[in-house]
Design a protein around this motif. Structure first.
Motif, PDB file in Angstrom:
ATOM      1  N   ALA A 263       6.670 -12.524  51.432  1.00  0.00           N
ATOM      2  CA  ALA A 263       7.492 -13.610  50.886  1.00  0.00           C
ATOM      3  C   ALA A 263       8.782 -13.049  50.293  1.00  0.00           C
ATOM      4  CB  ALA A 263       6.708 -14.383  49.828  1.00  0.00           C
ATOM      5  N   PHE A 264       8.668 -11.928  49.586  1.00  0.00           N
ATOM      6  CA  PHE A 264       9.848 -11.282  48.999  1.00  0.00           C
ATOM      7  C   PHE A 264      10.844 -10.871  50.084  1.00  0.00           C
ATOM      8  CE2 PHE A 264      11.871  -7.186  48.009  1.00  0.00           C
ATOM      9  CZ  PHE A 264      12.655  -7.552  46.920  1.00  0.00           C
ATOM     10  N   ILE A 265      10.327 -10.231  51.154  1.00  0.00           N
ATOM     11  CA  ILE A 265      11.216  -9.803  52.249  1.00  0.00           C
ATOM     12  C   ILE A 265      11.786 -11.017  52.981  1.00  0.00           C
ATOM     13  CG2 ILE A 265      11.349  -8.497  54.399  1.00  0.00           C
ATOM     14  CD1 ILE A 265       9.145  -6.695  53.352  1.00  0.00           C
ATOM     15  N   GLY A 266      10.969 -12.077  53.109  1.00  0.00           N
ATOM     16  CA  GLY A 266      11.464 -13.305  53.740  1.00  0.00           C
ATOM     17  C   GLY A 266      12.641 -13.894  52.975  1.00  0.00           C
ATOM     18  N   VAL A 267      12.521 -13.941  51.643  1.00  0.00           N
ATOM     19  CA  VAL A 267      13.632 -14.430  50.808  1.00  0.00           C
ATOM     20  C   VAL A 267      14.840 -13.510  50.962  1.00  0.00           C
ATOM     21  CG1 VAL A 267      14.391 -14.782  48.422  1.00  0.00           C
ATOM     22  CG2 VAL A 267      12.133 -15.590  49.148  1.00  0.00           C
ATOM     23  N   LYS A 268      14.596 -12.198  51.003  1.00  0.00           N
ATOM     24  CA  LYS A 268      15.687 -11.230  51.182  1.00  0.00           C
ATOM     25  C   LYS A 268      16.415 -11.469  52.501  1.00  0.00           C
ATOM     26  CE  LYS A 268      16.453  -6.196  51.055  1.00  0.00           C
ATOM     27  NZ  LYS A 268      17.196  -6.000  52.308  1.00  0.00           N
ATOM     28  N   LEU A 269      15.661 -11.748  53.564  1.00  0.00           N
ATOM     29  CA  LEU A 269      16.272 -12.022  54.864  1.00  0.00           C
ATOM     30  C   LEU A 269      17.118 -13.287  54.839  1.00  0.00           C
ATOM     31  CD1 LEU A 269      13.470 -11.106  57.429  1.00  0.00           C
ATOM     32  CD2 LEU A 269      15.809 -10.256  57.453  1.00  0.00           C
ATOM     33  N   ILE A 270      16.598 -14.321  54.212  1.00  0.00           N
ATOM     34  CA  ILE A 270      17.338 -15.590  54.160  1.00  0.00           C
ATOM     35  C   ILE A 270      18.610 -15.432  53.325  1.00  0.00           C
ATOM     36  CG2 ILE A 270      17.256 -17.957  53.300  1.00  0.00           C
ATOM     37  CD1 ILE A 270      14.321 -18.032  54.175  1.00  0.00           C
ATOM     38  N   LEU A 271      18.525 -14.686  52.224  1.00  0.00           N
ATOM     39  CA  LEU A 271      19.729 -14.418  51.421  1.00  0.00           C
ATOM     40  C   LEU A 271      20.768 -13.654  52.245  1.00  0.00           C
ATOM     41  CD1 LEU A 271      18.166 -13.435  47.966  1.00  0.00           C
ATOM     42  CD2 LEU A 271      19.412 -15.539  48.529  1.00  0.00           C
ATOM     43  N   HIS A 272      20.272 -12.676  53.028  1.00  0.00           N
ATOM     44  CA  HIS A 272      21.184 -11.919  53.886  1.00  0.00           C
ATOM     45  C   HIS A 272      21.783 -12.832  54.954  1.00  0.00           C
ATOM     46  CE1 HIS A 272      22.901  -8.431  55.888  1.00  0.00           C
ATOM     47  NE2 HIS A 272      22.391  -8.859  57.039  1.00  0.00           N
ATOM     48  N   ALA A 273      20.969 -13.736  55.500  1.00  0.00           N
ATOM     49  CA  ALA A 273      21.465 -14.670  56.509  1.00  0.00           C
ATOM     50  C   ALA A 273      22.557 -15.570  55.926  1.00  0.00           C
ATOM     51  CB  ALA A 273      20.313 -15.515  57.048  1.00  0.00           C
ATOM     52  N   LEU A 274      22.358 -16.018  54.686  1.00  0.00           N
ATOM     53  CA  LEU A 274      23.378 -16.847  54.028  1.00  0.00           C
ATOM     54  C   LEU A 274      24.661 -16.054  53.805  1.00  0.00           C
ATOM     55  CD1 LEU A 274      21.126 -18.653  51.399  1.00  0.00           C
ATOM     56  CD2 LEU A 274      22.287 -19.730  53.342  1.00  0.00           C
ATOM     57  N   HIS A 275      24.507 -14.776  53.447  1.00  0.00           N
ATOM     58  CA  HIS A 275      25.672 -13.922  53.207  1.00  0.00           C
ATOM     59  C   HIS A 275      26.472 -13.694  54.486  1.00  0.00           C
ATOM     60  CE1 HIS A 275      27.838 -10.127  52.297  1.00  0.00           C
ATOM     61  NE2 HIS A 275      27.896 -10.643  51.073  1.00  0.00           N
ATOM     62  N   VAL A 290      25.983 -15.374  47.854  1.00  0.00           N
ATOM     63  CA  VAL A 290      24.671 -15.266  47.215  1.00  0.00           C
ATOM     64  C   VAL A 290      24.416 -13.809  46.842  1.00  0.00           C
ATOM     65  CG1 VAL A 290      23.661 -17.246  48.416  1.00  0.00           C
ATOM     66  CG2 VAL A 290      23.560 -14.971  49.462  1.00  0.00           C
ATOM     67  N   ILE A 291      23.445 -13.612  45.976  1.00  0.00           N
ATOM     68  CA  ILE A 291      23.045 -12.267  45.587  1.00  0.00           C
ATOM     69  C   ILE A 291      22.253 -11.629  46.729  1.00  0.00           C
ATOM     70  CG2 ILE A 291      21.646 -10.918  43.981  1.00  0.00           C
ATOM     71  CD1 ILE A 291      22.155 -13.081  41.899  1.00  0.00           C
TER      72      ILE A 291
END
Length: 400
Positions: A263-275, A290-291
């Motif tokens: 879940a943590f890596i999934g959130v990290k991926l989505i944040l990267h996708a937004l960036h 985003v951070i």
């Protein structure tokens, strides 16, 4: 980390050499490895992976080195979870313990080949379509949610779809013929259960790759690091299986820890996708401020979650009770299955392990001892195992 063709070639040759060494010197002659043997070789493979990571750290720098170790630890943790399923499959197929090494090594080889294909496919998609990060992130979040549910998928059982098709299409033998993949049954050439169990593990591993590969791409997009971290996490998995034998059922909170990591890596991926966003219906196709989570933070979170998960499982009374009951059931079943192994030493080992697990159950608190007694099938199973052992001792005394 820009790896040259020469570095890629040397790395692949080294990994293939390690696999060939396993095939030639470890599984060529069927045997059940001792705990000492499993511990030594598991340590050697982990040591090789750590030395390689230190090399990446020195030559490539802190970022590639941190990415490698984060990817290696994550993939290793996921591979331990896979061992639960491999145990279920091999138990269902009644694979003789002395032949389990060969089945595991086949699974590792197949996994390495399949995941290499997925790695290059994933890298191509990421380089072409930035929205793939959204897709990978969503896969990991869904996988994390599914890990919190009781396992019910047929893909994680021995009787999965691939095996059922093989049994319908091909003539199969109900009995093993050593470690042969084909034999003669009813006057016809037939597939043995050894081949079917390899098919079951191979088919199941394809599903494992669907969460494994997105997970490591969430930590690094360097294809060389993704490949090496995945490969080194798989090497030594065979030895780790025998080293953790009897402890797998003890890790009752592992699925929760892995769910948290995915879940943590999934959130990290989505944040990267937004960036990196370029989807027209998200923020007008512009990147979203985003951070982003650094590799150092990722590595800290992954290690922290795994340490807490493992310690909570090992020191939990519920974990000790579940492991003792599950292992007693397994050892009693194995002992009663006279076709499980022809090795007399292995039967002694199984019965000794059974007695140790029974002693562990007796030492449990009243609540857990009662839980064991409430399982009528377990009580009957243990009784029959002891009766069979007494008969075996009497036969040996008469023959002696």
């Amino acid at each position: 980390m820009d790896a040259s063709p020469l570095v890629w070639t040397l790395t692949v040759v080294g990994i293939v050499a390690l696999l060939a060494f396993d095939y030639l010197f470890h599984v060529r002659k069927a045997h059940a490895p001792t705990l000492k043997e499993a511990a030594i070789w598991s340590s050697i493979y982990v040591g090789i992976a750590i030395l390689f990571g230190l090399g990446v750290l020195v030559i490539g720098g802190s970022t590639p080195g941190s990415e490698y170790f984060a990817g290696y630890i994550t993939e290793k943790a996921l591979s331990v979870d896979n061992l639960f399923v491999f145990l279920i499959i091999m138990t269902s197929f009644r694979v003789p313990r002395e032949d389990q090494q060969k089945v595991l090594l086949f699974g590792i080889t197949f996994s390495l080949i399949a995941r290499t294909g997925f790695i290059f496919l994933g890298a191509a998609l990421i380089n072409t379509f930035a929205w793939v990060f959204y897709f990978f992130g969503l896969i990991l979040l869904i996988t994390a949610g599914n890990m919190l549910k009781p396992e019910s998928s047929e893909s994680k059982s021995a009787d999965n779809f691939i095996v059922r098709v093989a049994r319908k299409v091909f003539h199969t033998s109900p009995e093993y013929d050593g470690d042969k993949l084909f034999t003669i049954h009813d006057g016809r050439r037939a597939l043995t259960p050894m081949l079917l169990v390899m098919v079951a593990i191979g088919g199941t591993d394809l599903l494992f790759a669907l969460d494994s590969i997105p997970a490591i791409f969430g930590l690094t997009q360097d294809v060389y690091i993704v490949f090496t971290a995945t490969a080194f996490s798989l090497l030594g998995l065979r030895q780790l299986y025998f080293l953790l034998d009897g402890l797998l059922d003890r890790l009752i909170y592992l699925s929760f820890g892995l769910a948290a990591i995915l879940a943590f890596i999934g959130v990290k991926l989505i944040l990267h996708a937004l960036h990196e966003n370029n989807l027209p219906f998200v923020n007008g196709g512009e990147p979203v401020p985003v951070i982003e989570i650094s590799t150092g933070v990722s590595l800290t979170v992954i290690i922290g979650v795994l340490v807490v998960t493992v310690l909570a499982s090992l020191f939990s009374p519920a974990g000790r009770a579940q492991a003792a009951i599950a292992n007693a059931r397994r050892y009693a079943t194995d002992y009663l299955d006279l076709g499980y192994t022809e090795d007399h030493t292995e039967r002694i080992r199984v019965y000794t392990a059974l007695r140790e697990e029974e002693e562990s159950i007796h030492k449990l608190g009243p609540k857990y001892r009662q839980a064991a007694r409430d399982e009528a099938d377990l009580t009957d199973l243990l009784h029959r195992a002891h009766v069979e052992h007494d008969k075996s001792v009497q036969r040996a005394a008469r023959e002696g």
